[in-house]
Design a protein around this motif. Structure first.
Motif, mmCIF file in Angstrom:
data_model
loop_
_atom_site.group_PDB
_atom_site.id
_atom_site.type_symbol
_atom_site.label_atom_id
_atom_site.label_comp_id
_atom_site.label_asym_id
_atom_site.label_seq_id
_atom_site.Cartn_x
_atom_site.Cartn_y
_atom_site.Cartn_z
ATOM 1 N N ALA A 277 -0.200 44.365 80.052
ATOM 2 C CA ALA A 277 1.223 44.016 80.223
ATOM 3 C C ALA A 277 2.030 45.258 80.582
ATOM 4 O O ALA A 277 2.876 45.226 81.483
ATOM 5 N N HIS B 126 3.839 35.877 84.391
ATOM 6 C CA HIS B 126 3.362 37.196 84.834
ATOM 7 C C HIS B 126 1.846 37.254 84.987
ATOM 8 O O HIS B 126 1.304 38.345 85.191
ATOM 9 N N LEU C 270 -0.674 37.153 83.038
ATOM 10 C CA LEU C 270 -1.332 38.133 82.174
ATOM 11 C C LEU C 270 -2.806 37.798 81.955
ATOM 12 O O LEU C 270 -3.646 38.699 81.998
ATOM 13 N N ILE D 210 3.519 34.970 79.600
ATOM 14 C CA ILE D 210 2.112 35.125 79.999
ATOM 15 C C ILE D 210 1.826 34.343 81.274
ATOM 16 O O ILE D 210 1.185 34.850 82.194
ATOM 17 N N SER E 78 3.690 45.649 84.569
ATOM 18 C CA SER E 78 5.045 45.090 84.493
ATOM 19 C C SER E 78 6.106 46.143 84.768
ATOM 20 O O SER E 78 5.927 47.318 84.446
ATOM 21 N N PHE F 25 8.381 41.111 77.359
ATOM 22 C CA PHE F 25 7.116 40.870 76.682
ATOM 23 C C PHE F 25 7.207 41.308 75.211
ATOM 24 O O PHE F 25 6.831 40.563 74.307
ATOM 25 N N TYR G 104 8.426 44.261 80.915
ATOM 26 C CA TYR G 104 7.670 44.693 79.735
ATOM 27 C C TYR G 104 8.531 44.536 78.475
ATOM 28 O O TYR G 104 8.040 44.092 77.442
#
Length: 193
Positions: free
Chosen positions: A109, A141, A143, A138, A113, A121, A118
């Motif tokens: 992450a 992005h 992830l 999630i 990012s 997150f 971030y």
């Protein structure tokens, strides 16, 4: 002794880092260092021990130690992916995030990012056990896909380096054994697809 010390350092980093308090730019390297020390050191030792028992040269044992460390990092990346997916223990899903452990979810992450994303997150993780915001982040992005891709890349890197090292050492080594190990690596990767 070296392995014992490395593994203890890795475990201490795993339990005491508070990864959410680190600068974003430091998170990936702390996560990778933790994986290398915690899991990579043990895998490297396991592979090295077999080579030492077979009375391999120092060059070969060094090559195998490096392979084991890289393989251990890849395995830890997959395990961290499993924690986010809740594969092995659904009750422990997101445990590494909630406990602020330097898992590859944090590292990936942070690495992929923007600072703003971030921070979103980190905020979403802070709302756990309410998972809605984190799961939206999630998905948005990608992830899971990024964690899976980087774990597969590390696995391939480990095997590619081993193959090059073995070929350049002019050893009589078994391509069959190498292929069987690579197949095992692929089975591990597929388990997280």
């Amino acid at each position: 002794h070296r392995t014992l010390l490395r593994a203890h350092f890795g475990q201490a980093m795993d339990l005491g880092s508070g990864v959410d308090r680190l600068l974003q730019s430091r998170v990936p390297e702390v996560c990778l260092a933790t994986m290398e020390l915690k899991t990579g050191a043990l895998m490297g030792f396991a592979v090295l021990l077999g080579a030492a028992t077979a009375r391999a040269t120092e060059g070969v044992t060094s090559l195998l130690d490096e392979f084991g460390r890289d393989l251990g990092i890849a395995l830890q990346m997959f395990d961290d992916l499993g924690n986010v997916l809740g594969i092995r223990e659904p009750a422990k899903k997101y445990e590494d995030l909630m406990l602020r452990r330097p898992s590859w979810a944090w590292g990936c992450a942070a690495r992929t990012s923007s600072p703003q994303h971030y921070q979103q997150f980190v905020v979403a993780v802070g709302k756990l056990p309410d998972t809605r915001e984190l799961e939206d982040w999630i998905d948005k992005h990608r992830l899971i896909q990024r964690m899976r891709e980087s774990a597969r890349h590390r696995l391939e890197f480990a095997f590619d380096n081993l193959k090059v090292g073995l070929e350049s050492s002019h050893l009589q080594w078994s391509m069959r054994a190498f292929d069987e190990m690579r197949q095992l690596g692929e089975e591990i990767a597929v388990a997280y697809d």
